[in-house]
Write a protein that holds these residues in place. Structure first.
Motif: not given
Ligand code: BTN
Length: 255
Positions: A23-27, A47-55, A58-60, A113-115, A121-123, A125-127, A141-143
């Protein structure tokens, strides 16, 4: 697929897992039973299918992207909790340094604060999240968009995001990219331990929004002004009609 023995051999990572899907490597790491493991521990996935960003973002993670998280104890680099708030910016700088090593083309900058942005262009995201039980530990967490070309993506997305392979015009070896990122992060954390000011100078040279008119949304609403950079606590400085405002947390809406 990542070459884990090479990763363990060429970085300070003590333990690593590469998952087919998650789902998410952070979770995953926030729920990990880390009683008897050696840190830093890295977990990444194909393959991460529930990636999370700040707040609530979501992170695709498209095929070919590089989503991973590292569980670590900042005290290992002599970084006290008072400096944890700037770790997201410092991680962004580490990603910029790594990208400059990996690519001879492109301008890489941190967007508070985290891109991380490449050519505007965004390359990446950091959580960063605190471990709920082991309060001396953090998950970084780094995507990173590596081989997930945006060439076929809708034009609207193409204007907003970019992958490393689009910049270089060729696919990259993801193990080498990951090793370069991890070593760059280790280097930044080692520098941050004894010297809290050096990162600030580097940030000034790599700030995506400095000098731009931006709008920031924070808990008290929206504030618009010209970005004057950040201060040593990582707060964004905005020159507004009322004077200079310090913003400790928020999201940049227009840049
Ligand atoms: C953002 O753009 O707000 C931060 C995105 C962070 C994505 C990475 S991908 C690896 C790790 N696992 C997650 O669910 N989120 C971070």
């Amino acid at each position: 697929m990542i070459d884990l023995p090479q990763l363990l051999d060429q970085t300070a990572i003590q333990d690593a897992q590469w998952l087919k899907t998650v789902g998410s490597t952070n979770t995953y790491l926030l729920n990990f039973d880390c009683e008897s493991i050696h840190l830093p521990l890295l977990v990444g996935t194909e393959s991460q299918n529930q990636g999370r960003g700040r707040g609530s973002h979501q992170w695709w993670s498209g095929t070919g992207s590089l989503p991973f998280s590292i569980l670590l104890a900042p005290a290992h680099w002599e970084i006290p909790p008072t400096r944890w708030p700037i770790l997201s910016l410092v991680t962004g700088l580490a990603v910029c340094r790594a990208l400059k090593m990996l690519s001879h083309v492109g301008t890489f900058q941190v967007k508070w604060p985290n891109d991380v942005y490449a050519n505007g262009r965004k390359i990446c995201g950091i959580l960063i999240e605190a471990h709920p039980v082991h309060t001396d530990q953090l998950v970084i967490g780094i995507g990173l968009n590596v081989n997930n070309s945006l060439a076929e993506a809708p034009t609207e997305l193409q204007h907003k995001a970019i992958a490393l392979c689009d910049l270089l015009g060729t696919p990259l070896n993801t193990t080498e990219v990951l090793i370069t990122l991890v070593n760059s992060l280790d280097e930044q954390l080692r520098e941050l331990g004894p010297d809290s000011r050096r990162w600030h100078q580097e940030f000034r040279q790599n700030c995506y929004v400095s000098g731009k008119m931006i709008t920031v949304r924070n808990v008290s609403g929206e504030v618009t002004g010209t970005c004057m950079g950040i201060d040593e606590d990582g707060a964004l400085k905005l020159l507004t009609e009322q004077g200079v405002e310090r913003i400790l947390a928020g999201e940049i809406l227009i840049a």
